[in-house]
Scaffold this active site. Structure first.
Site, short mmCIF file in Angstrom:
data_model
loop_
_atom_site.label_atom_id
_atom_site.label_comp_id
_atom_site.label_asym_id
_atom_site.label_seq_id
_atom_site.Cartn_x
_atom_site.Cartn_y
_atom_site.Cartn_z
CD GLN A 64 -1.11 -0.13 3.81
OE1 GLN A 64 -1.70 -0.92 3.82
NE2 GLN A 64 -1.75 1.15 4.34
CB CYS A 70 -4.38 -1.33 5.60
SG CYS A 70 -5.53 -0.67 6.89
CG HIS A 362 -2.60 -2.19 9.68
ND1 HIS A 362 -2.66 -1.38 8.33
CD2 HIS A 362 -2.18 -3.30 9.13
CE1 HIS A 362 -2.01 -2.03 7.38
NE2 HIS A 362 -1.50 -3.09 7.79
CG ASN A 383 1.14 -5.84 7.01
OD1 ASN A 383 0.23 -5.05 6.61
ND2 ASN A 383 1.83 -5.52 8.18
#
Length: 442
Positions: A64, A70, A362, A383
């Site tokens: 990102q 996210c 997040h 992630n």
């Protein structure tokens, strides 16, 4: 006792500090070295490896970059698994920039409608102040992701690739926020002229927002030619498609069947009840953002069951707590700050929520779980911070961290226990706009 700090108090504090050799030792260490390096618990680090018993991911981690997208990345990462299988490719990405454009535009309209609705209140009213504090951040929620896909569909990354501003959103966001706050000022001044006058001006504000977004992010395609080569180098062409047609063809999971479970242990938030937050959302006509509060054991069990069944899980958390970036690990006791500072850090999750010590920051994707004797021991996480950290961008979360710092997961309604499924049909408790459960993951 004196309300002010006195010379005698300061002298006492100094004597107490210097009297303990451990304090001087820690001062010498921390003034020369990062406190996290000093506090890092080596026993936990050496006990962690990246292996898990159930491992789904076989694709590259996304990035990102300097943006708060996210939640969009995590949602699209969930969807790209089935899309890649249908396309016969190993790696595939939907356009994050495409949904980002539409989220910004929908969010601007959502914000302006909130301003119109509250235009009779003072500017320092707590709800109005909350709306004005961050009119158009990058962050979002699961239900907001679903609303965007339902209304605007999806496109492949090639149809609307990243731009400088999608990967580094700061300058664009500054312009958008200034225009929206200026628009809020004007809409509030027009309150006595009625809603028609306000919405006429709202259209002018949205026209400016549209220009800014198109300048920074490009123009969302209405149609595009879709063709590709699969992993065996065979050529395929679907021809010209709309974003809605592309989503219909390549979203392989029933998004509308997913619900958001949260763990909110505050005494004011009963388990088994649904909640919503005032003015939380992006698409005006979409269903409201609704959470179902459940016990942490339920969130873990349903997440584990989904992964064992072959499906990743979208989740939201307070990412920076007890995190070691270069190692790519999370553990609830990763850093021994109590020994460094000779101070107690004892607030539980409920107290941290009440006293503004934590909130969801997040969103990511669970892509693996290590199951021992029927219970999760650690979790594998995709992630969206690139592939330079952890295991090529896939992190390891010990189960202790899940319990303390995970706030929500998106799971299928059909997977819920009957009593929780029935609870979804009740009217939600409405939380104020500033409640921490309305935090946006970014």
């Amino acid at each position: 006792m004196d309300r002010s700090l006195t010379k005698e108090q300061l002298e006492t504090f100094e004597r107490e500090f210097t009297a303990r050799p451990a304090n001087r030792l820690m001062q010498n260490a921390v003034t020369q070295t990062s406190v996290d390096d000093i506090a890092l618990d080596r026993r936990i680090v050496t006990s962690v490896d990246h292996s898990v018993s159930h491992h789904l991911d076989d694709w590259k981690a996304t990035n990102q970059k300097k943006s708060g997208r996210c939640w969009l990345f995590a949602g699209l990462n969930l969807l790209r698994v089935g899309a890649a299988e249908k396309l016969g490719v190993k790696d595939f990405e939907f356009s994050q920039n495409y949904l980002h454009w539409w989220d910004k535009f929908e969010r601007a309209n959502h914000f302006l409608e909130g301003i119109i609705e509250t235009s009779g209140r003072d500017a320092d009213d707590r709800t109005v102040a909350h709306l004005l504090s961050d009119p158009i951040s990058d962050g979002g929620q699961w239900n907001m992701f679903v609303a965007l896909v339902a209304k605007h569909g999806l496109v492949p990354k090639s149809a609307m690739p990243e731009t400088n501003s999608s990967s580094a959103t700061g300058p664009m966001n500054r312009a958008l926020m200034s225009l929206l706050r200026q628009g809020a000022r004007d809409l509030r001044r027009l309150a006595d002229d009625g809603a028609d006058a306000q919405r006429k001006h709202k259209r002018e504000v949205l026209a400016a927002i549209h220009r800014v977004l198109s300048i920074h992010l490009g123009t969302p395609p209405e149609r595009f030619l879709w063709q590709w080569r699969d992993k065996d180098q065979d050529f395929h062409r679907d021809g010209w498609m709309t974003p809605a047609e592309f989503a219909e063809a390549y979203v392989q999971i029933p998004l509308q069947d997913y619900v958001c479970l949260v763990h909110d242990p505050r005494p004011s938030s009963p388990v088994g009840r649904t909640f919503t937050v005032e003015y939380l959302g992006n698409v005006i006509e979409a269903p409201p953002v609704v959470y179902l509060n459940a016990g942490m054991d339920v969130l873990k069990q349903l997440s584990m069951d989904a992964i064992v069944g072959g499906e990743p899980v979208w989740f939201g958390c307070d990412v920076a707590q007890m995190m070691r970036g270069d190692l790519g690990i999370w553990d609830a006791e990763l850093f021994d700050y109590e020994s460094v500072y000779d101070a107690s850090f004892e607030m539980d999750k409920a107290d941290r929520l009440i006293h503004h010590e934590t909130l969801m920051t997040h969103a990511m994707l669970f892509t693996g779980v290590d199951v021992v004797d029927g219970a999760p021991r650690r979790w594998r996480v995709e992630n969206s911070w690139g592939d330079e950290k952890a295991d090529k961008g896939f992190w390891t979360m010990n189960d202790s961290w899940f319990g303390e710092h995970v706030f929500e997961v998106a799971v299928r309604r059909s997977a819920l226990p009957p009593e929780l499924a029935a609870a979804l049909d009740q009217p939600p408790i409405v939380l104020p706009a500033w409640d921490p459960m309305g935090a946006l993951a970014g």
